[in-house]
Design an enzyme around this catalytic site. Sequence first.
Site, PDB file in Angstrom:
ATOM      1  N   ASN A   9     -21.599  17.597   7.514  1.00  0.00           N
ATOM      2  CA  ASN A   9     -21.425  16.187   7.853  1.00  0.00           C
ATOM      3  C   ASN A   9     -22.576  15.825   8.783  1.00  0.00           C
ATOM      4  O   ASN A   9     -22.550  16.131   9.975  1.00  0.00           O
ATOM      5  CB  ASN A   9     -20.061  16.023   8.538  1.00  0.00           C
ATOM      6  CG  ASN A   9     -19.758  14.588   8.897  1.00  0.00           C
ATOM      7  OD1 ASN A   9     -20.614  13.704   8.772  1.00  0.00           O
ATOM      8  ND2 ASN A   9     -18.547  14.350   9.354  1.00  0.00           N
ATOM      9  N   ARG A  90     -20.656  15.234   3.187  1.00  0.00           N
ATOM     10  CA  ARG A  90     -19.954  13.968   3.390  1.00  0.00           C
ATOM     11  C   ARG A  90     -20.985  12.841   3.343  1.00  0.00           C
ATOM     12  O   ARG A  90     -21.935  12.838   4.125  1.00  0.00           O
ATOM     13  CB  ARG A  90     -19.256  13.965   4.745  1.00  0.00           C
ATOM     14  CG  ARG A  90     -18.564  12.656   4.997  1.00  0.00           C
ATOM     15  CD  ARG A  90     -17.964  12.601   6.386  1.00  0.00           C
ATOM     16  NE  ARG A  90     -17.311  11.320   6.565  1.00  0.00           N
ATOM     17  CZ  ARG A  90     -17.189  10.714   7.746  1.00  0.00           C
ATOM     18  NH1 ARG A  90     -17.657  11.273   8.838  1.00  0.00           N
ATOM     19  NH2 ARG A  90     -16.584   9.554   7.832  1.00  0.00           N
ATOM     20  N   HIS A 179     -13.254   6.316   5.540  1.00  0.00           N
ATOM     21  CA  HIS A 179     -12.294   7.369   5.916  1.00  0.00           C
ATOM     22  C   HIS A 179     -11.397   7.724   4.727  1.00  0.00           C
ATOM     23  O   HIS A 179     -10.275   8.215   4.910  1.00  0.00           O
ATOM     24  CB  HIS A 179     -11.357   6.943   7.073  1.00  0.00           C
ATOM     25  CG  HIS A 179     -12.029   6.757   8.396  1.00  0.00           C
ATOM     26  ND1 HIS A 179     -11.652   5.763   9.279  1.00  0.00           N
ATOM     27  CD2 HIS A 179     -13.032   7.435   8.992  1.00  0.00           C
ATOM     28  CE1 HIS A 179     -12.400   5.850  10.358  1.00  0.00           C
ATOM     29  NE2 HIS A 179     -13.254   6.854  10.218  1.00  0.00           N
ATOM     30  N   ARG A 240     -16.878   0.350  18.356  1.00  0.00           N
ATOM     31  CA  ARG A 240     -17.053  -0.763  17.401  1.00  0.00           C
ATOM     32  C   ARG A 240     -16.007  -1.844  17.633  1.00  0.00           C
ATOM     33  O   ARG A 240     -14.848  -1.530  17.935  1.00  0.00           O
ATOM     34  CB  ARG A 240     -16.907  -0.249  15.963  1.00  0.00           C
ATOM     35  CG  ARG A 240     -18.131   0.441  15.440  1.00  0.00           C
ATOM     36  CD  ARG A 240     -17.875   1.050  14.065  1.00  0.00           C
ATOM     37  NE  ARG A 240     -17.954   2.499  14.146  1.00  0.00           N
ATOM     38  CZ  ARG A 240     -17.483   3.337  13.217  1.00  0.00           C
ATOM     39  NH1 ARG A 240     -16.916   2.866  12.132  1.00  0.00           N
ATOM     40  NH2 ARG A 240     -17.605   4.627  13.368  1.00  0.00           N
ATOM     41  N   GLU A 383     -10.704  16.682   7.022  1.00  0.00           N
ATOM     42  CA  GLU A 383     -11.634  16.136   6.035  1.00  0.00           C
ATOM     43  C   GLU A 383     -12.482  17.239   5.415  1.00  0.00           C
ATOM     44  O   GLU A 383     -12.839  17.172   4.244  1.00  0.00           O
ATOM     45  CB  GLU A 383     -12.522  15.074   6.697  1.00  0.00           C
ATOM     46  CG  GLU A 383     -11.736  13.794   6.980  1.00  0.00           C
ATOM     47  CD  GLU A 383     -12.407  12.882   7.983  1.00  0.00           C
ATOM     48  OE1 GLU A 383     -12.392  13.225   9.184  1.00  0.00           O
ATOM     49  OE2 GLU A 383     -12.937  11.843   7.582  1.00  0.00           O
TER      50      GLU A 383
END
Length: 397
Positions: A9, A90, A179, A240, A383
Amino acid sequence: MARSVLVLNSGSSSVKFQLVEPDSGRSLADGIVERIGEDSSLASLTAGSVEVSRSGRVADHEAALRVAFELLEEVGARPEDHGLAAVGHRVVHGGPDFYRPTLIDDALIARVCQLAPLAPLHNPPAILGVEVARRAMPDIPHVAVFDTAFFHDLPPAAATYAIDHEIAERWHIRRYGFHGTSHQYVSEQAAAFLGVAPESLSQIVLHLGNGASVSAIVGGRPVETSMGLTPMEGLVMGTRSGDVDPGIISYLWRTAGMSVEDIESMLNRRSGVRGLGGEIDFRVLHNRIESGDEAAQLAYDVYIHRLRKYIGAYLAILGSADVITFTAGVGENDAAVRRDALSGMTAFGIELDEHLNDSPARTARRISPDTAPTTVLVIPTNEELAIARACAQVLDA
Ligand code: ADP
């Protein structure tokens, strides 16, 4: 020998890596190289009970991968000694084209590079990671797993922005959702935990990490999610803003003399909980609130208010939810966030068992009373395992 997948990732200043056996679900080693390009780079790796780390400048992603291999070797987890079958990458944005785990070739790289404007912060470092890893492991299949994939078939009413249709078509503007690997994995785990088929459930999944998103899933398929064209829409996140009036952007551009880059950077990096409360880590935020810090309190209140607004909206879309599941760093660990997100919702069939909610357990667990119509769960996301399994499926196809 069991086969393994190296999951990478790659972010702009970090590379997370994990060596996973997709068939047993076992993680052999889990590491990160952080602050790439700085003098104070840090690399660490955990393999079972063994932890190794090193500090000192890691100049770029190529060097980061070298360090990752050195650490893997140090703990006896050289990928080639563990039946390395694939490298899984990813990739955040698959745009309109990619919605299945896909074997990487030059054409895929070229197309993902073209998609960079859709995900300027995420796709370029992922591609850099892919290129570096392909050079280092040219004989191993590399597979891209896209964060947007799970949401590819969102119903049109949820996927469509109410803007000029021709402009939206021309520039591929739709709600993509992110996600996805986590929402899919956690919703499947929730069904497995309850011992029922995913097809039989209406679910809400709350992925609350530094990035945060909600999804509504009916019968195993997503019908709504909070992130959109980019991972900026929706919930208040670590840094964010989540939803803002789009008028703020033109107002700042026209009146405050801010460039598009300034505004984007402000909304991505200096907003959210950090922008309001000066802190991204919820453990510290709670301490500040305890000591009477009003900015921290406001940041928390805005975060919770937005979360409740989304839960309410998704309950309205679903009619009712059989399961609500919390996951990711905040969702898995912060009992206060879970309590405040769902308090006062008994009329909707939602209740928490305070004792279960306060338990510091780290495994999948129920936190609602047996008698409540909606089951509330905490399920650790994984993940990397989901990416490793997706790679194995590509190899087996
Ligand atoms: P990401 O993968 O998006 O970077 P994570 O899912 O790892 O994020 O979540 C990281 C966040 O989780 C941290 O910034 C912190 O706010 C929160 N977190 C981690 N552990 C705890 C804890 N024990 N209590 C409360 N919050 C926690």
